[in-house]
Design a protein around this motif. Structure first.
Motif, PDB file in Angstrom:
ATOM      1  N   VAL A  34      -6.753   1.753   0.459  1.00 30.20           N
ATOM      2  CA  VAL A  34      -6.257   0.499  -0.105  1.00 30.20           C
ATOM      3  C   VAL A  34      -5.949  -0.596   1.195  1.00 30.20           C
ATOM      4  O   VAL A  34      -5.426  -1.323   1.443  1.00 30.20           O
ATOM      5  CB  VAL A  34      -5.264   0.650  -1.461  1.00 30.20           C
ATOM      6  CG1 VAL A  34      -4.109  -1.097  -1.256  1.00 30.20           C
ATOM      7  CG2 VAL A  34      -5.559   1.004  -2.319  1.00 30.20           C
ATOM      8  N   THR A  47     -13.174   4.682  -2.925  1.00 24.69           N
ATOM      9  CA  THR A  47     -12.145   4.254  -3.676  1.00 24.69           C
ATOM     10  C   THR A  47     -12.383   4.670  -4.849  1.00 24.69           C
ATOM     11  O   THR A  47     -11.621   5.186  -5.657  1.00 24.69           O
ATOM     12  CB  THR A  47     -12.029   2.652  -3.996  1.00 24.69           C
ATOM     13  OG1 THR A  47     -11.794   2.674  -2.505  1.00 24.69           O
ATOM     14  CG2 THR A  47     -10.973   1.851  -4.111  1.00 24.69           C
ATOM     15  N   VAL A 106      -7.191   7.361  -2.125  1.00 26.95           N
ATOM     16  CA  VAL A 106      -6.839   5.906  -2.858  1.00 26.95           C
ATOM     17  C   VAL A 106      -5.752   4.815  -1.723  1.00 26.95           C
ATOM     18  O   VAL A 106      -6.403   3.570  -1.558  1.00 26.95           O
ATOM     19  CB  VAL A 106      -6.079   5.951  -3.919  1.00 26.95           C
ATOM     20  CG1 VAL A 106      -6.277   4.331  -4.919  1.00 26.95           C
ATOM     21  CG2 VAL A 106      -7.420   6.961  -4.983  1.00 26.95           C
ATOM     22  N   GLN A 107      -4.594   5.165  -1.656  1.00 23.71           N
ATOM     23  CA  GLN A 107      -3.829   4.467  -0.458  1.00 23.71           C
ATOM     24  C   GLN A 107      -4.336   3.908   1.006  1.00 23.71           C
ATOM     25  O   GLN A 107      -5.035   3.313   1.062  1.00 23.71           O
ATOM     26  CB  GLN A 107      -2.485   5.443  -0.435  1.00 23.71           C
ATOM     27  CG  GLN A 107      -1.378   4.624   0.318  1.00 23.71           C
ATOM     28  CD  GLN A 107      -0.214   5.996   0.540  1.00 23.71           C
ATOM     29  OE1 GLN A 107      -0.364   6.743   0.662  1.00 23.71           O
ATOM     30  NE2 GLN A 107       0.894   5.433   0.634  1.00 23.71           N
ATOM     31  N   VAL A 136      -9.102  -1.977   3.161  1.00 25.75           N
ATOM     32  CA  VAL A 136      -9.439  -2.812   3.003  1.00 25.75           C
ATOM     33  C   VAL A 136      -8.414  -3.903   2.774  1.00 25.75           C
ATOM     34  O   VAL A 136      -8.555  -5.018   3.699  1.00 25.75           O
ATOM     35  CB  VAL A 136      -9.597  -2.763   1.450  1.00 25.75           C
ATOM     36  CG1 VAL A 136     -10.138  -4.397   0.499  1.00 25.75           C
ATOM     37  CG2 VAL A 136     -10.911  -1.735   1.326  1.00 25.75           C
ATOM     38  N   ALA A 137      -7.395  -3.495   2.830  1.00 25.13           N
ATOM     39  CA  ALA A 137      -6.331  -4.779   2.480  1.00 25.13           C
ATOM     40  C   ALA A 137      -5.847  -5.494   4.425  1.00 25.13           C
ATOM     41  O   ALA A 137      -6.075  -6.486   4.172  1.00 25.13           O
ATOM     42  CB  ALA A 137      -4.784  -4.466   1.591  1.00 25.13           C
ATOM     43  N   SER A 170       0.736  -1.706  -0.107  1.00 23.56           N
ATOM     44  CA  SER A 170       0.227   0.071  -0.141  1.00 23.56           C
ATOM     45  C   SER A 170       1.001   1.477   0.087  1.00 23.56           C
ATOM     46  O   SER A 170       0.732   2.117  -0.620  1.00 23.56           O
ATOM     47  CB  SER A 170      -1.268   0.007   1.371  1.00 23.56           C
ATOM     48  OG  SER A 170      -1.370  -0.927   1.421  1.00 23.56           O
TER      49      SER A 170
END
Lengths: 287, 317
Positions: B285, B269, B281-282, B288-289, B22
């Motif tokens: 991500v 997103t 966005v980062q 979610v990750a 990320s």
């Protein structure tokens, strides 16, 4: 009398049943071949320009336009065919790349076992720990939207899964007598892998590849639907489905036609893969 | 116990990899990330400030350390569009995504379990063949097709459900559920197919066990045998897959949230991608990750604890 003679015809019948792939398999393969043919030779075939805004918009299917026209008056048939180019290129190319990298990882891990196996599978697990679509989204966003990057994104996602399956398949062959025989005869590891392991692993992986390509096509469709695959005006199935959403009331065909084509393609690939797997399935494949 | 420790130890490199990836995303951008984040019209002062904020002049390891440290303190930067802290945006939108996930999982299980049980009692019977065939079809239907067809049927043709929009639970619980029916069904279809196949296969194996014959011999009713005796031992892989599927479903929520205009994480997103709001966005991500990794970890752990077979295999092995 031993019951043996009675058993043989039954066993043979069962075997014969398994040996035929069935008409559904050939129909599936035919559909995929047709789509590949149209996509490959679209420029040579009498198909209209997919981006020309010549006719009236939202026409129904007819003689001039086989599947009608879209909201901008572009030929739907041409767009579906040209969109197949993107889907199939991404689908097959990404899985080919995935097979090269994931396959190499899997064969090495499954053949040599031990520490290298642990390391490679840990890498695969870490890659699987990232949610697939989000990963693809991130790659395409930060690298830029074009055919190459979409293919790379989906290829990277496919690597860990392929590596795991190839490893499992390699494991099931690496302990067999014919490998031992080759080793006794003094064959090098490289030769054993190339000449003994690969030809055997290729069969189950080949049938799995159909399903992998189907997944890649669905993945490209998802990116395209979100507007993150190859950019407009290039037609993509996912993009067409998304564009059509604004016209569901007046002309649902705009979304339904690409949806139908994508669905049948994915179904056909799944079915072909499944039939091949059932056909070549041996007890060991379950390992 | 050893298995649990092993899994915790395993979590560390995975979390490292996910956060590092990320973090590295911004490095993929061509050119100066600060200019990319702020846009071409940014003043040199603003670029300079962001440079310092992102620590771009420091070594990579240190930048990563700062990134993780800030993230742990709830600082994922701000949106350059509306200056809202990313963490705040995520907090607003997370409940929508979670509700969608839970509802679709619930729907999938409620529909799949009874059908799978029925189908397993008569393998190759009519219901079994129909459900196997239909689920094979469902598996080839991505959410962006299912969703569009459902909208066409239930919102455009018959105005039963709204095509888009979201009503918060606190505002009107009934409307809230109504606005989430189509999105959750869209997500649930492929899950139904997966669960159905899984439970059916395990159930057929279980029904051949001796204890089922024993129960039958004692004169227990088929319903009681199926639901009370056969379901539990057959559902281990179902539970695992259902847990792990939360992660797979996250990808689906992105599509569904866009399709039905639900203000969740996925919508945030995708909107941020289009407005090139890279820090947001980062942030999404990363969330979610990390969420995905943690959920998978918990499911894995739970599996070790629930299933005596796994527990014993782990402690003796």
């Amino acid at each position: 009398m031993l019951p043996l003679p009675v058993d043989i015809p039954i066993a043979e019948a069962a075997q014969r049943r398994r040996r035929t792939l069935g008409w559904m398999f050939w129909a599936s393969l035919g559909w995929v071949a047709l789509i590949i043919f149209l996509a490959a030779f679209a420029d040579l075939l009498p198909i209209q320009d997919p981006n020309a805004l010549r006719s009236a918009s939202n026409l129904g299917p007819g003689i001039d336009h086989l599947l009608g026209t879209d909201s901008l008056g572009r030929d739907m048939f041409a767009r579906v065919v040209y969109a197949a180019r993107v889907s199939l290129t991404v689908g097959f190319a990404s899985i080919a790349i995935g097979l090269i990298f994931g396959g190499t990882m899997g064969v090495i891990a499954g053949y040599y076992r031990g520490r290298i196996d642990k390391v490679l599978m840990a890498i695969a697990d870490v890659m699987l720990a990232f949610p697939a679509l989000v990963f693809a989204l991130a790659i395409v966003t930060f690298l830029g939207q074009n055919l190459r990057n979409v293919t790379i994104a989906i290829a990277v996602i496919s690597i860990p899964g392929i590596a795991r399956i190839v490893r499992a398949s390699t494991l099931s062959f690496a302990q067999r007598d014919f490998v031992l025989a080759a080793r006794t005869l003094g064959a090098s590891n490289r030769r054993i892998i190339v000449r003994e392991i690969l030809p055997n692993v290729a069969i189950p992986i080949g049938s799995f590849s159909f399903i992998a390509v189907a997944l890649a096509v669905v993945g490209e469709g998802a990116l395209a639907f979100l507007g993150l695959s190859v950019q407009a005006p290039t037609a993509t199935w996912g993009g067409m489905i998304n564009d059509g959403r604004s016209f569901l009331q007046d002309n649902p065909n705009l979304s339904l036609i690409p949806s139908g084509v994508l669905f049948i393609t994915v179904l056909a690939l799944n079915f072909a893969g499944d039939a091949l797997r059932a056909r070549f399935d041996t007890k060991d494949a379950g390992l | 116990m050893r298995a649990v420790v092993g899994k915790v130890l395993y979590l560390i490199p995975v979390l490292f990899a996910v956060t590092a990836l990320s973090f590295m995303l911004l490095k993929l951008l061509p050119g100066d990330p600060a200019v990319n984040i702020l846009g071409a019209s940014a003043t040199p002062e603003a670029v300079e400030t962001l440079h310092r904020q992102l620590g771009l002049d420091k070594p990579l390891i240190e930048q990563y350390g700062t990134f993780v440290n800030n993230a742990l303190h709830g600082d994922l930067g701000r949106s350059y569009q509306n200056n809202q802290p990313t963490v705040e945006a995520l907090r607003q939108r997370l409940p929508v995504t979670l509700e969608l996930l839970l509802m679709s999982q619930f729907l999938a299980l409620v529909l799949a379990v009874p059908i799978a049980i029925r189908a397993a009692t008569r393998p190759d019977g009519l219901l079994d063949r129909i459900s196997t065939g239909v689920s094979f079809g469902f598996l080839a239907l991505p959410p962006y097709i299912v969703g569009v067809v459902l909208v066409l049927l239930f919102a455009v043709q018959f105005h039963i459900f709204p095509a888009t929009g979201y009503t918060p639970l606190t505002q009107n619980p009934f409307e809230n559920v109504r606005s989430l029916i189509l999105p959750s069904v869209t997500l649930a279809l492929a899950e139904i197919a997966t669960y159905l196949r899984l439970l059916r296969a395990d159930m057929i194996t279980t029904l051949q066990e001796d204890f089922i014959m024993m129960a039958r011999a004692k004169g227990m009713s088929p319903r009681r045998i199926l639901w009370r005796h056969a379901l539990r031992p057959s559902s281990f892989s179902l539970v695992t897959v259902a847990g792990l599927n939360f992660g797979r479903l996250i990808g689906g929520t992105f599509i569904v949230e866009i399709l039905f205009a639900l203000p969740g994480i996925g919508e945030l997103t995708v909107q941020s991608i289009f407005s090139t709001d890279y820090l947001v966005v980062q942030g999404t991500v990363l969330l979610v990750a990390v969420g995905y990794v943690l959920v998978n970890f918990l499911v894995d752990l739970l599996y070790v604890i629930i299933d005596p077979r796994v527990r014993h295999a782990a402690s003796s092995g």
